[in-house]
Design a protein around this motif. Sequence first.
Motif, PDB file in Angstrom:
ATOM      1  N   LEU A 179      -1.840  -3.541  40.452  1.00 13.64           N
ATOM      2  CA  LEU A 179      -1.863  -2.658  39.076  1.00 13.64           C
ATOM      3  C   LEU A 179      -2.050  -3.679  37.896  1.00 13.64           C
ATOM      4  CD1 LEU A 179      -1.441  -0.015  37.465  1.00 13.64           C
ATOM      5  CD2 LEU A 179       0.909  -0.664  37.708  1.00 13.64           C
ATOM      6  N   ALA A 180      -1.198  -5.150  38.143  1.00 12.17           N
ATOM      7  CA  ALA A 180      -1.422  -6.103  37.005  1.00 12.17           C
ATOM      8  C   ALA A 180      -2.901  -6.536  36.649  1.00 12.17           C
ATOM      9  CB  ALA A 180      -0.552  -7.150  37.318  1.00 12.17           C
ATOM     10  N   PHE A 181      -3.456  -6.740  37.709  1.00 14.82           N
ATOM     11  CA  PHE A 181      -4.970  -7.258  37.358  1.00 14.82           C
ATOM     12  C   PHE A 181      -5.754  -6.162  37.035  1.00 14.82           C
ATOM     13  CE2 PHE A 181      -3.350 -10.612  40.271  1.00 14.82           C
ATOM     14  CZ  PHE A 181      -4.127 -11.836  39.706  1.00 14.82           C
ATOM     15  N   ILE A 182      -5.665  -4.896  37.548  1.00 18.75           N
ATOM     16  CA  ILE A 182      -6.482  -3.806  36.927  1.00 18.75           C
ATOM     17  C   ILE A 182      -6.003  -3.546  35.287  1.00 18.75           C
ATOM     18  CG2 ILE A 182      -6.973  -1.409  37.193  1.00 18.75           C
ATOM     19  CD1 ILE A 182      -6.623  -1.440  39.945  1.00 18.75           C
ATOM     20  N   MET A 183      -4.860  -3.780  34.980  1.00 17.90           N
ATOM     21  CA  MET A 183      -4.501  -3.509  33.539  1.00 17.90           C
ATOM     22  C   MET A 183      -4.965  -4.802  32.605  1.00 17.90           C
ATOM     23  SD  MET A 183      -0.478  -2.349  34.267  1.00 17.90           S
ATOM     24  CE  MET A 183       0.015  -2.739  32.417  1.00 17.90           C
ATOM     25  N   LEU A 184      -4.923  -6.057  33.393  1.00 14.86           N
ATOM     26  CA  LEU A 184      -5.562  -6.879  32.571  1.00 14.86           C
ATOM     27  C   LEU A 184      -6.892  -6.824  32.311  1.00 14.86           C
ATOM     28  CD1 LEU A 184      -5.025  -9.916  31.358  1.00 14.86           C
ATOM     29  CD2 LEU A 184      -5.691 -10.665  33.695  1.00 14.86           C
ATOM     30  N   GLY A 185      -7.727  -6.261  33.492  1.00 13.36           N
ATOM     31  CA  GLY A 185      -9.161  -6.007  33.315  1.00 13.36           C
ATOM     32  C   GLY A 185      -9.396  -4.978  32.304  1.00 13.36           C
ATOM     33  N   ASP A 186      -8.424  -3.881  32.195  1.00 10.85           N
ATOM     34  CA  ASP A 186      -8.855  -3.096  31.160  1.00 10.85           C
ATOM     35  C   ASP A 186      -8.675  -3.600  29.794  1.00 10.85           C
ATOM     36  OD1 ASP A 186      -9.551  -1.005  33.099  1.00 10.85           O
ATOM     37  OD2 ASP A 186      -7.614  -0.208  33.227  1.00 10.85           O
ATOM     38  N   ALA A 187      -7.387  -4.251  29.625  1.00  8.87           N
ATOM     39  CA  ALA A 187      -7.276  -4.810  28.132  1.00  8.87           C
ATOM     40  C   ALA A 187      -8.520  -5.803  27.886  1.00  8.87           C
ATOM     41  CB  ALA A 187      -6.168  -5.452  28.449  1.00  8.87           C
ATOM     42  N   VAL A 188      -8.997  -6.524  28.571  1.00  7.14           N
ATOM     43  CA  VAL A 188      -9.975  -7.424  28.399  1.00  7.14           C
ATOM     44  C   VAL A 188     -11.294  -6.733  28.110  1.00  7.14           C
ATOM     45  CG1 VAL A 188     -11.351  -9.282  29.257  1.00  7.14           C
ATOM     46  CG2 VAL A 188      -9.133  -9.460  29.864  1.00  7.14           C
ATOM     47  N   ARG A 189     -11.353  -5.433  28.775  1.00  9.30           N
ATOM     48  CA  ARG A 189     -12.787  -4.768  28.576  1.00  9.30           C
ATOM     49  C   ARG A 189     -12.689  -4.350  27.254  1.00  9.30           C
ATOM     50  NH1 ARG A 189     -12.509   0.818  31.370  1.00  9.30           N
ATOM     51  NH2 ARG A 189     -10.750   0.821  29.502  1.00  9.30           N
ATOM     52  N   ASP A 190     -11.366  -3.688  26.878  1.00 11.40           N
ATOM     53  CA  ASP A 190     -11.319  -2.829  25.585  1.00 11.40           C
ATOM     54  C   ASP A 190     -11.727  -4.108  24.371  1.00 11.40           C
ATOM     55  OD1 ASP A 190     -10.739  -0.707  26.881  1.00 11.40           O
ATOM     56  OD2 ASP A 190      -8.432  -0.867  26.521  1.00 11.40           O
ATOM     57  N   ALA A 191     -10.855  -5.314  24.485  1.00 11.29           N
ATOM     58  CA  ALA A 191     -11.096  -6.331  23.709  1.00 11.29           C
ATOM     59  C   ALA A 191     -12.568  -6.801  23.436  1.00 11.29           C
ATOM     60  CB  ALA A 191     -10.302  -7.665  23.805  1.00 11.29           C
ATOM     61  N   LEU A 192     -13.265  -6.864  24.523  1.00 13.44           N
ATOM     62  CA  LEU A 192     -14.967  -7.491  24.499  1.00 13.44           C
ATOM     63  C   LEU A 192     -15.962  -6.212  24.228  1.00 13.44           C
ATOM     64  CD1 LEU A 192     -14.782  -9.901  27.480  1.00 13.44           C
ATOM     65  CD2 LEU A 192     -14.491 -10.127  24.983  1.00 13.44           C
ATOM     66  N   ASP A 193     -15.422  -4.958  24.397  1.00  8.39           N
ATOM     67  CA  ASP A 193     -16.410  -4.181  24.130  1.00  8.39           C
ATOM     68  C   ASP A 193     -16.505  -3.748  22.661  1.00  8.39           C
ATOM     69  OD1 ASP A 193     -18.271  -2.137  24.184  1.00  8.39           O
ATOM     70  OD2 ASP A 193     -17.138  -0.828  25.585  1.00  8.39           O
ATOM     71  N   PRO A 194     -17.722  -4.142  21.972  1.00 11.79           N
ATOM     72  CA  PRO A 194     -17.694  -3.847  20.516  1.00 11.79           C
ATOM     73  C   PRO A 194     -17.842  -2.247  20.318  1.00 11.79           C
ATOM     74  CG  PRO A 194     -19.944  -4.638  21.295  1.00 11.79           C
ATOM     75  CD  PRO A 194     -18.757  -4.749  22.602  1.00 11.79           C
ATOM     76  N   LYS A 195     -18.301  -1.499  21.078  1.00 10.50           N
ATOM     77  CA  LYS A 195     -18.256   0.058  20.915  1.00 10.50           C
ATOM     78  C   LYS A 195     -16.864   0.525  20.734  1.00 10.50           C
ATOM     79  CE  LYS A 195     -22.549   0.472  23.570  1.00 10.50           C
ATOM     80  NZ  LYS A 195     -23.078   1.154  24.561  1.00 10.50           N
ATOM     81  N   LEU A 196     -15.934  -0.005  21.227  1.00 13.12           N
ATOM     82  CA  LEU A 196     -14.422   0.492  21.210  1.00 13.12           C
ATOM     83  C   LEU A 196     -13.795   0.112  19.822  1.00 13.12           C
ATOM     84  CD1 LEU A 196     -13.376   0.060  24.941  1.00 13.12           C
ATOM     85  CD2 LEU A 196     -14.245   2.074  23.737  1.00 13.12           C
ATOM     86  N   ARG A 197     -14.302  -0.681  19.009  1.00  6.86           N
ATOM     87  CA  ARG A 197     -13.932  -1.152  17.832  1.00  6.86           C
ATOM     88  C   ARG A 197     -13.833   0.021  16.467  1.00  6.86           C
ATOM     89  NH1 ARG A 197     -12.491  -6.462  18.467  1.00  6.86           N
ATOM     90  NH2 ARG A 197     -13.618  -7.393  20.293  1.00  6.86           N
TER      91      ARG A 197
END
Length: 337
Positions: A319-337
């Motif tokens: 769960l920790a690694f999946i949560m980390l990946g979700d947070a990184v995805r949200d930060a790197l995805d310009p469509k979510l800004r």
Amino acid sequence: MPEPTEPLEEGRAIAATGAGGATDLAMDEAETLEQRPSAASGGGTPGGPKGTGPDEKPRSLWSDAWHDLRRNPIFIISGLIIVFLVIIAIWPSLIASGDPLDCDLSKAQEGSQPGHPFGFNGQGCDVYTRTVYGARASIEVGVLATLGVTLLGATLGGLAGFFGGAWDGILSRLTDIFFAIPVILGGLVLLSVVSNNTVWPVIGFMVLLGWPQLSRIARGSVITAKQNDYVQAARALGASNSRMLLRHITPNAVAPVIVVATIALGTYIALEATLSFLGVGLKPPTVSWGIDISSASPYIRNAPHMLLWPSGALAITVLAFIMLGDAVRDALDPKLR
């Protein structure tokens, strides 16, 4: 002769207007008028919009992503959990002083006792010590498998996306073949003939069947990046293929690969536990959460603590690694800004 005009009032001034009239201005007001610095001349106003001052520089994608991650509680929590897991994987003796292979059959399946908070397993081994030492094998397999999959998949996919042609067609058909192989079935077939007790056969199997996913992601990202104007400008200026790949395309195409690799790390840890549970992954005397879960499953009714702690540690890690990946995805995805 013109009529004499009345003397002006003291402290008044007359300013001629284009319409032929006159406008009176108070002398004290005229003396206090000052030219304010304009925004075009480089003067920023206090409290103005951030980033409009002369010294402000636009943030890059990575600095902007790090700025968002530091304020994301999901990233902070998952990062702290992962740092703790990495520390105990490297130095398990910091929080567990016992030996995971030191067992006493007279204490088999006993519950919590002073000095043994998690109780004992079916062999009389301390469950707490084995749970702590089990993090080493799981983290080692997950990290090394992710590095291998990322390097192999990103390299092959990136080259196929950049050069295209026959190389791209061959790689696409090859990835289709690997996608058709069920992961668990492939592990049962390939690892059942391996007698080595180390982590390397498991890592090699994960790299063998895991690289196609990363190659597809890298291929699509490179195809998108090489169509940008700055790449076309570099090509027109005579830049070599290696320079365009290393300096222009890779830095702008690597973000999706990092996101997928971060999430996949938790998946590989779960896959290692699954294969060890089925008896084809890591084998004793290696200490692994999957091995402990497999040995505890027949005693789930009589001694549930044997299954609770290693499975709980596995679930928290994934769960920790999946949560980390979700947070990184949200930060790197310009469509979510």
